[in-house]
Write a protein that holds these residues in place. Structure first.
Motif, PDB file in Angstrom:
ATOM      1  N   GLY A  41      25.789  38.755 -11.361  1.00 45.09           N
ATOM      2  CA  GLY A  41      26.853  39.579 -11.932  1.00 45.09           C
ATOM      3  C   GLY A  41      28.219  39.156 -11.446  1.00 45.09           C
ATOM      4  O   GLY A  41      29.159  39.007 -12.230  1.00 45.09           O
ATOM      5  N   SER A  42      28.347  38.952 -10.125  1.00 45.33           N
ATOM      6  CA  SER A  42      29.631  38.532  -9.564  1.00 45.33           C
ATOM      7  C   SER A  42      30.027  37.154 -10.067  1.00 45.33           C
ATOM      8  O   SER A  42      31.183  36.900 -10.417  1.00 45.33           O
ATOM      9  CB  SER A  42      29.550  38.526  -8.032  1.00 45.33           C
ATOM     10  N   LEU A  43      29.036  36.253 -10.123  1.00 50.40           N
ATOM     11  CA  LEU A  43      29.330  34.907 -10.584  1.00 50.40           C
ATOM     12  C   LEU A  43      29.758  34.910 -12.049  1.00 50.40           C
ATOM     13  O   LEU A  43      30.727  34.226 -12.426  1.00 50.40           O
ATOM     14  CB  LEU A  43      28.093  34.019 -10.392  1.00 50.40           C
ATOM     15  N   SER A  44      29.075  35.699 -12.880  1.00 55.29           N
ATOM     16  CA  SER A  44      29.405  35.747 -14.306  1.00 55.29           C
ATOM     17  C   SER A  44      30.806  36.294 -14.525  1.00 55.29           C
ATOM     18  O   SER A  44      31.596  35.738 -15.309  1.00 55.29           O
ATOM     19  CB  SER A  44      28.378  36.593 -15.054  1.00 55.29           C
ATOM     20  N   ARG A  45      31.133  37.379 -13.866  1.00 53.00           N
ATOM     21  CA  ARG A  45      32.462  37.979 -14.034  1.00 53.00           C
ATOM     22  C   ARG A  45      33.554  37.055 -13.502  1.00 53.00           C
ATOM     23  O   ARG A  45      34.631  36.945 -14.092  1.00 53.00           O
ATOM     24  CB  ARG A  45      32.515  39.338 -13.341  1.00 53.00           C
ATOM     25  N   SER A  46      33.273  36.399 -12.392  1.00 56.28           N
ATOM     26  CA  SER A  46      34.264  35.471 -11.836  1.00 56.28           C
ATOM     27  C   SER A  46      34.484  34.286 -12.768  1.00 56.28           C
ATOM     28  O   SER A  46      35.615  33.796 -12.915  1.00 56.28           O
ATOM     29  CB  SER A  46      33.817  34.987 -10.458  1.00 56.28           C
ATOM     30  N   LEU A  47      33.415  33.819 -13.396  1.00 55.82           N
ATOM     31  CA  LEU A  47      33.545  32.722 -14.355  1.00 55.82           C
ATOM     32  C   LEU A  47      34.422  33.130 -15.531  1.00 55.82           C
ATOM     33  O   LEU A  47      35.317  32.385 -15.953  1.00 55.82           O
ATOM     34  CB  LEU A  47      32.168  32.303 -14.859  1.00 55.82           C
ATOM     35  N   ILE A  48      34.167  34.316 -16.084  1.00 58.74           N
ATOM     36  CA  ILE A  48      34.971  34.792 -17.223  1.00 58.74           C
ATOM     37  C   ILE A  48      36.430  34.938 -16.814  1.00 58.74           C
ATOM     38  O   ILE A  48      37.348  34.528 -17.537  1.00 58.74           O
ATOM     39  CB  ILE A  48      34.409  36.130 -17.744  1.00 58.74           C
ATOM     40  N   ASP A  49      36.669  35.516 -15.642  1.00 57.77           N
ATOM     41  CA  ASP A  49      38.044  35.716 -15.188  1.00 57.77           C
ATOM     42  C   ASP A  49      38.759  34.382 -14.981  1.00 57.77           C
ATOM     43  O   ASP A  49      39.928  34.216 -15.351  1.00 57.77           O
ATOM     44  CB  ASP A  49      38.034  36.517 -13.887  1.00 57.77           C
ATOM     45  N   LYS A  50      38.044  33.409 -14.418  1.00 57.78           N
ATOM     46  CA  LYS A  50      38.678  32.122 -14.164  1.00 57.78           C
ATOM     47  C   LYS A  50      38.913  31.359 -15.455  1.00 57.78           C
ATOM     48  O   LYS A  50      39.926  30.664 -15.610  1.00 57.78           O
ATOM     49  CB  LYS A  50      37.827  31.304 -13.205  1.00 57.78           C
ATOM     50  N   LEU A  51      37.980  31.459 -16.396  1.00 58.04           N
ATOM     51  CA  LEU A  51      38.187  30.829 -17.691  1.00 58.04           C
ATOM     52  C   LEU A  51      39.371  31.442 -18.416  1.00 58.04           C
ATOM     53  O   LEU A  51      40.104  30.760 -19.138  1.00 58.04           O
ATOM     54  CB  LEU A  51      36.926  30.978 -18.550  1.00 58.04           C
ATOM     55  N   LEU A  52      39.562  32.750 -18.225  1.00 60.76           N
ATOM     56  CA  LEU A  52      40.653  33.457 -18.895  1.00 60.76           C
ATOM     57  C   LEU A  52      42.008  33.054 -18.342  1.00 60.76           C
ATOM     58  O   LEU A  52      42.975  32.912 -19.092  1.00 60.76           O
ATOM     59  CB  LEU A  52      40.450  34.966 -18.755  1.00 60.76           C
ATOM     60  N   HIS A  53      42.084  32.845 -17.037  1.00 63.18           N
ATOM     61  CA  HIS A  53      43.386  32.609 -16.405  1.00 63.18           C
ATOM     62  C   HIS A  53      43.617  31.156 -16.007  1.00 63.18           C
ATOM     63  O   HIS A  53      44.698  30.817 -15.532  1.00 63.18           O
ATOM     64  CB  HIS A  53      43.537  33.498 -15.166  1.00 63.18           C
ATOM     65  N   ALA A  54      42.631  30.323 -16.169  1.00 64.16           N
ATOM     66  CA  ALA A  54      42.803  28.918 -15.769  1.00 64.16           C
ATOM     67  C   ALA A  54      43.628  28.185 -16.808  1.00 64.16           C
ATOM     68  O   ALA A  54      43.226  28.055 -17.956  1.00 64.16           O
ATOM     69  CB  ALA A  54      41.446  28.247 -15.593  1.00 64.16           C
ATOM     70  N   ARG A  55      44.789  27.705 -16.411  1.00 65.34           N
ATOM     71  CA  ARG A  55      45.644  26.941 -17.322  1.00 65.34           C
ATOM     72  C   ARG A  55      45.273  25.470 -17.365  1.00 65.34           C
ATOM     73  O   ARG A  55      45.756  24.734 -18.211  1.00 65.34           O
ATOM     74  CB  ARG A  55      47.112  27.081 -16.895  1.00 65.34           C
ATOM     75  N   SER A  56      44.444  25.056 -16.429  1.00 62.42           N
ATOM     76  CA  SER A  56      44.138  23.625 -16.327  1.00 62.42           C
ATOM     77  C   SER A  56      42.909  23.219 -17.131  1.00 62.42           C
ATOM     78  O   SER A  56      42.434  22.103 -16.994  1.00 62.42           O
ATOM     79  CB  SER A  56      43.922  23.248 -14.853  1.00 62.42           C
ATOM     80  N   ILE A  57      42.388  24.126 -17.976  1.00 58.65           N
ATOM     81  CA  ILE A  57      41.195  23.797 -18.756  1.00 58.65           C
ATOM     82  C   ILE A  57      41.578  23.722 -20.227  1.00 58.65           C
ATOM     83  O   ILE A  57      41.841  24.754 -20.853  1.00 58.65           O
ATOM     84  CB  ILE A  57      40.085  24.850 -18.556  1.00 58.65           C
TER      85      ILE A  57
END
Length: 834
Positions: free
Chosen positions: A555-571
């Motif tokens: 659960g923590s990993l999934s939510r962290s992935l979504i959050d990082k994908l949402l805010h990552a400008r380098s992807i």
């Protein structure tokens, strides 16, 4: 003035001639150049002068005196340049009628002095011009009188008069011959033809070439830098470099047009295709990069809009996500077309054998890049098609609920891995409302009643009941996905609109994109490199009944992935979509929907995980008068050892196919499993899927025939065995149970014949390789052996990766060999003739 003009009027030559006598000719070059520039022909020897206008004598008194003594100067206007002369020496030349004397030093005749001397000679009123102080005071009344009677101050009128006189002297005069006037046209002074040719070549050819080389290599550097920055995720800097590259490419195109103009005029355009195609390639690549930037911006907007309501029940009727999705889809379609131009440009370069593509190494590199671009186009196309699902699955008409199955590939099961965790995803009005993770044992604990499991589960796993965690026993996800949705509804009371299977390799790929993730609920960091080990730790080593550790980790990993994908400008969005498309191709993501229309769509796209994939002939391009023989085989593993040993398991597949002179087919499949684990044996149940018309079938393990087990035998089997099980209507399926001890290798050998006949000149043969989800590194070798007098020709495939003609292909005498690492479904298609 009147004397000089009368001399010009008497001259009947088309030119004005001047004789220059000097004891040091280089010292009077300035005078000489002035006269030449103004239309005079210059002579340095008196005997060459037929008729003349001017005489220039330069030297000391003795040289001037001797020169005048031996010369008839009665027709000439004379200029004496007397070096360091005295007044007495000047006075000795007063007997000459039309003479002017300039007294100067040896070094005084330079550019500035020339103008002064010539003005004095042609327009001056005085007979003597002193350019150095006189050595003696000279009192000759004639010279004193003339000198004192003229003012030394020039007025504006004097300047205009001098200019007009100079124009009259050196403009073409009109000579009268026989009473008829003819216009006098002096010859133009021209440059040396060779020098003129060199100058024109430099101006019109060499300079554009140099400019083209500068901007051309600047374009290459800019495109390479821009693409590198795009991969690194530095979109803003990539955009700036791309704008500069666009300017350089336009300049290259313009310069190339100038450079190639003479080549086209000479009809030699076939010899200069390389620079033209390179500029075209650079233009297409740069266009593709700019479209990729736009797609990235739109993708981030779309992803942010879809996830904006995560965890909130407040939704609106705002259709912004749908509008943004449509823009993104259109941009991807445009990018797909641009990449097509890039691919076509690479193909033209690799086939033209021009420029640096004469080199075999460069040609191979170009072919490799062409394949990569083709693969990228497929990814972009799949991503665009995946976006087409969004209006149907986004919950615009009603709320949609989907079940996500996290399949642990380290404990391999037929559709990707053991289902250890679940996630329920809810969509409404195009937005993601909820994303909740649950342990599979929590859901299975809610099951009321009994469901009979498949025989291998009860016999090999010792389970009396069938649960959601083992629902993916069938290799066809269309069946397993439907079964998982049925189990979840029975256990949790929540019907779902679809099921999505996600294997660990896809999560690992996402971690490679976003970088390390620090878990908020624990003191740990998860990276792409340690993800499998950490998953093993959190899902096994410290797990006990009632523990929430596995649920909390995923659960923590999934939510962290979504959050990082949402805010990552380098992807870049194109990279993310390409990763998503690759996961669909590699079956790390499998889709099942309850809607029949969506089911047909994902099945056609190859995302449903159907096993086998289908009839090989549906992917082969054949002519109307040809027949197609479909073939294929698939081995599906299921870990029944209740461990995570698959992380240490390696496998190889070798499939030998022989064609007799009559066209009959005999095959031998060798499936090798190596267990490199240090402690645990690998208990595995294999499902071998073969064509329906097989005959004379044999199974052996390491050369020893396998014992057959009857389906009605309900006792627990001992040792390795083989059994026939119920499969799809278009194939025969056999189950094989075996154990691979630690650090040992087992080889399963299957031999059989086909009832189908291959007829050379009529038949096209297609062999379909279907990949198992969760297995991404299986070395595969296909060998086709045929009679010596047969000819084999590769056939193009559609909608499926073809390894024919790729780098994996090797041709021998009467044999074709294909080697590849099977990362996605593929096909080998060959047409035979005699």
């Amino acid at each position: 003035m009147s004397v000089s003009l009368s001399i010009l009027e008497k001259s009947s030559s088309a030119y004005q001639d001047a004789l220059i006598l000097s004891d040091d000719l280089p010292s009077v070059n300035a005078i000489r150049e002035f006269l030449v520039t103004n239309g005079c022909r210059i002579f340095t020897k008196p005997q060459l002068l037929e008729s003349g206008s001017y005489l220039v004598v330069h030297g000391d008194y003795d040289f001037v005196k001797s020169s005048l003594a031996n010369l008839d100067y009665s027709r000439l206007k004379i200029l004496i340049l007397l070096v360091n002369g005295s007044k007495e020496e000047v006075a000795s030349f007063s007997y000459i009628a039309d003479v002017k004397v300039v007294v100067c030093s040896e070094e005084c005749i330079d550019g500035s002095a020339t103008k002064k001397i010539c003005t004095f000679f042609f327009t001056g009123a005085l007979p003597v011009l002193w350019m150095i102080p006189p050595k003696k005071i000279y009192r000759n009344e004639v010279f004193e009188k003339k000198e004192s009677s003229v003012s030394r101050t020039q007025t504006v009128d004097d300047v205009l008069r001098i200019r007009k006189t100079m124009e009259e002297l050196f403009s073409p005069p009109t000579a009268h011959h026989g009473g008829k006037g003819k216009k006098y046209t002096p010859k133009k002074i021209t440059l040396n033809p060779w020098m003129a040719g060199i100058f024109i070549s430099v101006a019109l050819f060499i300079v554009p070439i140099l400019w083209f080389l500068v901007v051309f290599f600047g374009s290459i550097f800019g495109v390479f830098t821009s693409s590198t920055l795009l991969k690194q995720g530095d979109i803003e800097r990539a955009k700036e470099v791309s704008r500069i590259s666009s300017w350089s490419i336009r300049q290259s195109d313009s310069a190339l047009t100038v450079v190639l103009a003479p080549v086209y005029l000479l009809g030699l355009e076939s010899h200069i295709v390389f620079p033209e195609r390179m500029v075209s390639l650079l233009r297409s690549v740069n266009d593709g990069l700019e479209e990729a930037y736009t797609s990235s911006d739109l993708g981030k907007q779309f992803f942010a809009s879809v996830t904006s309501a995560l965890g909130s029940e407040n939704t609106t009727n705002d259709k912004a996500p749908l509008a943004t999705m449509m823009k993104l889809k259109n941009e991807l379609v445009s990018l797909y077309g641009t990449l097509g131009r890039v691919e076509a440009d690479f193909v033209r370069l690799t086939t033209c054998h021009c420029g640096i593509f004469y080199l075999p190494a460069v040609q191979r590199m170009g072919e490799s890049l062409t394949e990569r671009i083709s693969s990228l186009r497929s990814r972009i196309s799949e991503a665009s098609s995946l976006l087409s699902l969004y209006p149907q699955i986004g919950g615009f008409r009603e709320k949609k609920v989907y079940l996500l199955l996290f399949q642990n590939s380290m404990e391999l099961r037929p559709t990707g891995g053991f289902i250890g965790s679940l996630a329920l995803v809810t969509f409404a009005d195009g937005r993601l409302l909820d994303f909740s993770v649950e342990d599979v044992y929590t859901a299975d604990g809610q099951l009321k009643g009994h469901v009979d499991p498949p025989p291998p589960i009860s016999l090999l796993l010792g389970q009396e009941h069938w649960y959601l965690r083992d629902s993916n026993w069938n290799p066809d996800f269309r069946i397993s996905g439907e079964k998982a949705g049925w189990f979840y509804e029975k256990e949790m009371g929540i019907p779902v609109n679809g099921v999505i299977g996600i294997s660990l390799p896809f999560v690992s790929d996402l971690l490679g994109l976003v970088g390390p993730i620090d878990l908020p609920d624990g003191n740990d960091r998860i990276t792409k490199d340690n993800f499998f080990a950490k998953s093993l730790y959190y899902t096994k080593d410290t797990f006990f009944p009632g523990s929430t550790q596995k649920k909390d980790f995923l659960g923590s990993l999934s939510r962290s992935l979504i959050d990082k994908l949402l805010h990552a400008r380098s992807i870049p969005t194109t990279t993310l979509l390409s990763t998503l498309g690759s996961a669909l191709d590699m079956k790390s993501i499998l889709l099942y929907f309850s809607d029949p229309l969506l089911t047909r769509f994902v099945d056609q796209m190859g995302w449903s995980g159907s096993a086998p994939r289908g009839d090989a002939c549906t992917f082969v391009v054949i002519t109307s008068d040809n027949e197609c023989i479909s073939d294929g085989a698939m081995v599906v593993e299921a870990n029944v050892g209740v461990n995570k040993v698959n992380y240490s398991v390696k496998r190889d597949l070798v499939h030998d196919i022989s064609f007799s002179e009559e066209g009959s087919i005999s095959e031998t499949m060798t499936y090798t499993i190596k267990n490199t684990a240090g402690a645990e044996a690998y208990g595995v149940y294999l499902q071998v899927i073969l064509p329906k018309d097989v005959s004379q079938l044999t199974f052996s393990l390491d050369g020893i025939p396998l014992a057959a087990r009857e389906e009605k035998d309900r006792s627990k089997p001992i040792g390795p065995y083989v059994e026939e099980v119920h499969g799809s209507s278009g194939a025969k399926t056999f189950g094989v149970s075996l154990t691979v001890p630690v650090q040992e290798v087992k080889r399963l050998i299957v031999t059989y014949n086909r009832l189908s006949i291959v007829r050379p000149g009529v038949s096209t043969y297609g062999f379909l390789l279907t990949k198992q989800p969760g297995v991404d590194d299986m070395n595969t070798e296909i060998r086709l052996t045929y009679p010596l007098y047969w000819n084999a020709r590769p056939v193009k495939s559609v909608r499926l990766r073809s390894i024919v003609g790729k780098s994996e292909f090797l041709a021998k005498n009467s044999q074709l060999v294909y080697n590849t690492v099977l990362s996605q479904d593929a096909i080998v298609a060959v047409s035979f003739s005699k």
